[in-house]
Design a protein around this motif. Structure first.
Motif, short mmCIF file in Angstrom:
data_model
loop_
_atom_site.label_atom_id
_atom_site.label_comp_id
_atom_site.label_asym_id
_atom_site.label_seq_id
_atom_site.Cartn_x
_atom_site.Cartn_y
_atom_site.Cartn_z
N ASP A 1 55.17 -23.01 3.55
CA ASP A 1 54.09 -22.33 4.40
C ASP A 1 53.84 -20.88 4.58
OD1 ASP A 1 53.24 -22.47 7.61
OD2 ASP A 1 54.78 -21.50 8.35
N VAL A 2 52.05 -21.06 3.83
CA VAL A 2 51.31 -19.87 4.04
C VAL A 2 50.57 -19.25 4.91
CG1 VAL A 2 51.52 -20.43 1.73
CG2 VAL A 2 50.23 -21.53 2.42
N GLU A 3 49.87 -18.38 4.84
CA GLU A 3 49.19 -18.19 5.97
C GLU A 3 47.70 -16.96 5.06
OE1 GLU A 3 50.28 -14.34 8.17
OE2 GLU A 3 52.14 -15.72 8.92
N PRO A 4 46.77 -18.07 5.37
CA PRO A 4 45.88 -17.77 4.40
C PRO A 4 45.02 -16.57 4.52
CG PRO A 4 44.60 -19.56 6.01
CD PRO A 4 46.10 -19.18 6.37
N TYR A 5 44.59 -16.19 3.41
CA TYR A 5 44.03 -14.55 3.16
C TYR A 5 42.30 -15.08 2.24
CZ TYR A 5 43.76 -9.74 2.18
OH TYR A 5 43.25 -8.21 2.77
N PRO A 6 41.91 -15.27 2.78
CA PRO A 6 40.27 -15.83 2.15
C PRO A 6 39.85 -14.62 1.76
CG PRO A 6 40.45 -15.94 4.46
CD PRO A 6 41.91 -15.32 4.24
N VAL A 7 39.38 -14.59 0.64
CA VAL A 7 38.59 -13.35 -0.24
C VAL A 7 37.46 -14.04 -1.39
CG1 VAL A 7 40.17 -11.96 -0.03
CG2 VAL A 7 39.71 -13.64 -2.22
N ASP A 8 36.35 -13.71 -1.51
CA ASP A 8 35.09 -14.12 -2.33
C ASP A 8 34.80 -15.36 -1.80
OD1 ASP A 8 33.46 -15.06 -4.77
OD2 ASP A 8 35.31 -16.68 -5.30
N TRP A 9 34.13 -14.50 -0.45
CA TRP A 9 33.11 -14.89 0.47
C TRP A 9 31.03 -15.89 -0.03
CZ3 TRP A 9 35.77 -16.16 5.16
CH2 TRP A 9 36.29 -15.22 5.15
N ARG A 10 31.32 -15.17 -1.25
CA ARG A 10 30.04 -15.95 -1.91
C ARG A 10 28.92 -16.02 -0.95
NH1 ARG A 10 31.32 -18.62 -7.14
NH2 ARG A 10 33.74 -17.95 -7.45
N THR A 11 28.78 -14.88 0.45
CA THR A 11 27.56 -15.64 1.12
C THR A 11 27.61 -15.18 2.36
OG1 THR A 11 29.01 -17.29 2.93
CG2 THR A 11 27.34 -17.80 1.06
N ARG A 12 26.81 -14.24 3.62
CA ARG A 12 26.91 -13.43 4.40
C ARG A 12 27.48 -14.16 5.75
NH1 ARG A 12 20.91 -11.24 4.13
NH2 ARG A 12 20.82 -13.22 4.06
N GLY A 13 27.43 -15.07 5.73
CA GLY A 13 27.51 -16.21 6.84
C GLY A 13 26.23 -17.30 6.60
N TRP A 14 26.19 -17.85 8.22
CA TRP A 14 25.44 -19.06 8.10
C TRP A 14 23.84 -18.07 8.08
CZ3 TRP A 14 25.99 -23.67 7.86
CH2 TRP A 14 28.38 -24.05 8.03
N ILE A 15 24.01 -17.70 8.03
CA ILE A 15 22.43 -16.60 8.25
C ILE A 15 22.02 -17.61 6.55
CG2 ILE A 15 23.15 -14.20 7.32
CD1 ILE A 15 20.63 -13.50 8.57
N ASP A 16 22.82 -17.30 5.59
CA ASP A 16 22.58 -17.87 4.32
C ASP A 16 22.66 -19.78 4.67
OD1 ASP A 16 22.58 -15.66 3.27
OD2 ASP A 16 24.82 -15.62 2.58
#
Length: 265
Positions: free
Chosen positions: A208-223
């Protein structure tokens, strides 16, 4: 066998490689008695090249993955351990040059160093063997272990998992190594687009782990509306997304993940 097949299939399904194969086949056919079919394949390959290279399709595919898990928020309870998945370092170049050579996923390393400083009692686990089929003769983990020590992290806090070649092996071998106890809190650090598949295999492995996302590559859905100004950039983004989507499908079909598209519980 799974490792070999995954690398071969992974090579073929990448849009850049698939387009090259289509165009190559079309060229060969166009020089034979099947000229019409060959020309058709060449035209299809060129069209695919333009679509994947310049349109925002690669961003759309990647955003669907990277937005699956939100950024981690500290609720006052410190983690007992931090797991960082490999894929951010070229071990062969690092050893040859005597300096750590990171790649586009270097944010995993930065996050690991930041979390190690922020939570001084947490164990730091780096899971990364030699996962490249063609080169990749050296494991990543020892390289990162030396870097962690150079940044002042005590050796007794560092755990290095050196055998894994796939995300599935990351989960299974890390669980065997650290033997997490009930009630412990473990963070999983990897690229945001890679997090759904990673969480799925860790859950399947009983970790059981908790996600710690990094390295998004985009600004969000605007892209999702922004075309690329370089053909290579669009192809690279599409390759990254396609690799993950195919990985999700294969991992689910082979029972290595607990769901096709894992999300927050």
């Amino acid at each position: 066998m799974f490792f070999l097949l995954s690398k071969v299939v992974g090579f073929i399904v990448l849009p850049s490689n698939a387009i090259a194969l289509i165009c190559g086949l079309g060229l060969c056919l166009s020089l034979s008695r099947w000229r019409r079919a060959g020309v058709g394949l060449l035209m299809a390959g060129i069209a695919a090249l333009l679509i994947f290279g310049y349109s925002p399709l690669g961003n759309v595919l990647l955003l669907t993955l990277s937005e699956r898990f939100p950024a981690w928020q500290h609720d006052g309870r410190d983690p007992d351990g931090i797991i960082v998945l490999g894929g951010a370092v070229d071990a062969d170049i690092s050893v040859s040059r005597g300096a750590v050579e990171t790649n586009a996923s270097a944010e995993r390393v930065i996050a690991a160093l930041e979390l190690a400083r922020r939570f001084p009692k947490a164990r730091i686990v780096y899971s990364g063997g030699a996962g490249n089929l063609i080169a990749g003769l050296r494991a990543e983990a020892p390289v990162m272990g030396r870097l962690f020590e150079q940044f002042g992290i005590p050796r007794e806090r560092i755990v290095l998992e050196t055998r894994s070649r796939t995300t599935d092996e990351n989960a299974r071998f890390t669980r065997e190594l650290v033997k997490p106890e009930s009630g412990e809190r473990w963070l999983l650090v990897t690229s945001a687009y890679h997090m759904p598949r990673s969480v799925g295999v860790f859950r399947k492995a009983g970790f059981d782990v908790e996600p710690y996302p990094v390295d998004w590559r985009t600004r969000g859905w605007i892209d999702a509306w922004m075309p690329f100004d370089k053909l290579s950039a669009g192809l690279a983004r599409a390759d990254t997304a396609a690799h993950e989507w195919v990985g999700l499908l294969v991992y689910r079909m082979t029972g290595r993940s607990d769901a096709f598209f894992p999300g927050s519980r």
